[in-house]
Design an enzyme around this catalytic site. Sequence first.
Site, PDB file in Angstrom:
ATOM      1  CE1 TYR A  37      -4.080 -91.193  48.668  1.00 55.43           C
ATOM      2  CE2 TYR A  37      -3.138 -92.085  50.672  1.00 55.43           C
ATOM      3  CZ  TYR A  37      -3.279 -92.109  49.299  1.00 55.43           C
ATOM      4  OH  TYR A  37      -2.631 -93.060  48.566  1.00 55.43           O
ATOM      5  CG  ASP A 140       2.548 -89.144  47.054  1.00 56.78           C
ATOM      6  OD1 ASP A 140       3.724 -88.923  46.692  1.00 56.78           O
ATOM      7  OD2 ASP A 140       1.955 -90.202  46.817  1.00 56.78           O
ATOM      8  NE  ARG A 210      -2.130 -93.010  43.322  1.00 57.04           N
ATOM      9  CZ  ARG A 210      -2.201 -94.327  43.167  1.00 57.04           C
ATOM     10  NH1 ARG A 210      -2.774 -94.854  42.096  1.00 57.04           N
ATOM     11  NH2 ARG A 210      -1.690 -95.136  44.074  1.00 57.04           N
ATOM     12  CB  SER A 211       4.077 -89.198  42.955  1.00 56.96           C
ATOM     13  OG  SER A 211       5.011 -89.168  41.888  1.00 56.96           O
ATOM     14  N   GLY A 213       0.808 -86.355  39.454  1.00 54.52           N
ATOM     15  CA  GLY A 213      -0.552 -85.881  39.256  1.00 54.52           C
ATOM     16  C   GLY A 213      -1.110 -85.087  40.417  1.00 54.52           C
TER      17      GLY A 213
END
Length: 373
Positions: A37, A140, A210-211, A213
């Site tokens: 990813y 994620d 971030r997770s 996001g």
Amino acid sequence: MLTSATLTPLDCACTACDTMMRKYAAADLPPKGHFHYHQGVFLSGVLKTWRLTGNQAYLQYVVDWVDSVFTADGKIKEYAHADLDDIQPGILLYTLLDETGDEKYLACLNSVAAQIRDIPRCECGGFYHKVALKGQMWLDGLYMLGPFAAEYARRFDRPELMEEIVQEILLMREYTRDEKTGLWYHAWDESRQASWCDPETGLAPEFWGRSIGWVPVGIQDVMAQMEPERDDYQKLAIAVKDLLKSVLRYQSEDGRWYQVVNKGSQEGNWLENSCSCLFAAGLARAARTGLMGVEALEAAQRAFEGVVKSLEWDGEDLLVNYVCVGTGVGDYRFYCERPCSINDLHGVGAFLLMCTELEEAVEKSESENCRFT
């Protein structure tokens, strides 16, 4: 040289793409040779930049990377079978198939999609984030699997696959959403065995930026493959709006968000650019599609300004900094002590998603000469 004061979102996207293309030949993108990813999110942003500019060099760069990681008959050379992180780059293949007409990309698509049946399932029906992580669902994964699988389901008439992806999103919301903040915890362990989880709830201890996001970005990609008239489309719309409105409450005066989203005032926390970019991308898209109002576009613009002001230059190269390195699940100290990286692929990828989504949203707003309602 362009300066932060003169950069438009599209300028930023092009400058970031050009910076990375000077640094890496496509086949050398790290982790070199691995279908992962990190390359997938970065190259997704490159493709979005290509669509807005028509610069064929950007499309060719993606072609060159994909060709380097597949065999001639469409098999992935190096990857972790059925791990969600190593399914995400499959999203690139739809554009390559459409633009080139080369049937080898159909074989590549089918090779990636064949992994889905081998992903282990929790008892609740959700997907393990990684094969080795028994019973663990991570936020994620909604970005790593959802958009690829949803587009495969639409293109190849696999309604049962679309239902699985919708179920995954709704399960994740059910198990990770916090009633008080409206935020989603980073992960949930059905088995309650992970070292990081609450032994009663199975939840991770913190709301990692971030997770979270990945969630509105991934869900909106899934929604783009669905008919708006579907009942479950509306359920996903509610999930996105609720989460983004919750996120807005924690936006800093700087315009960005903190590494641990809801604890900006606590010692050790810091403003993190990749989550700020992903939140801005989700907000800009929600504004463009009418899912949310003008406040979403304005918040995305503030985030863009905050991120761009934080960037540095090395000659003509744009340096995307203050990006947390790849991270598992942990406690507050764990997240706050994670090191930063400069111009790593998922950081620049998130930056490109923000820039391109904001460019489109602003362009639509200006062309219609109206405010979103």
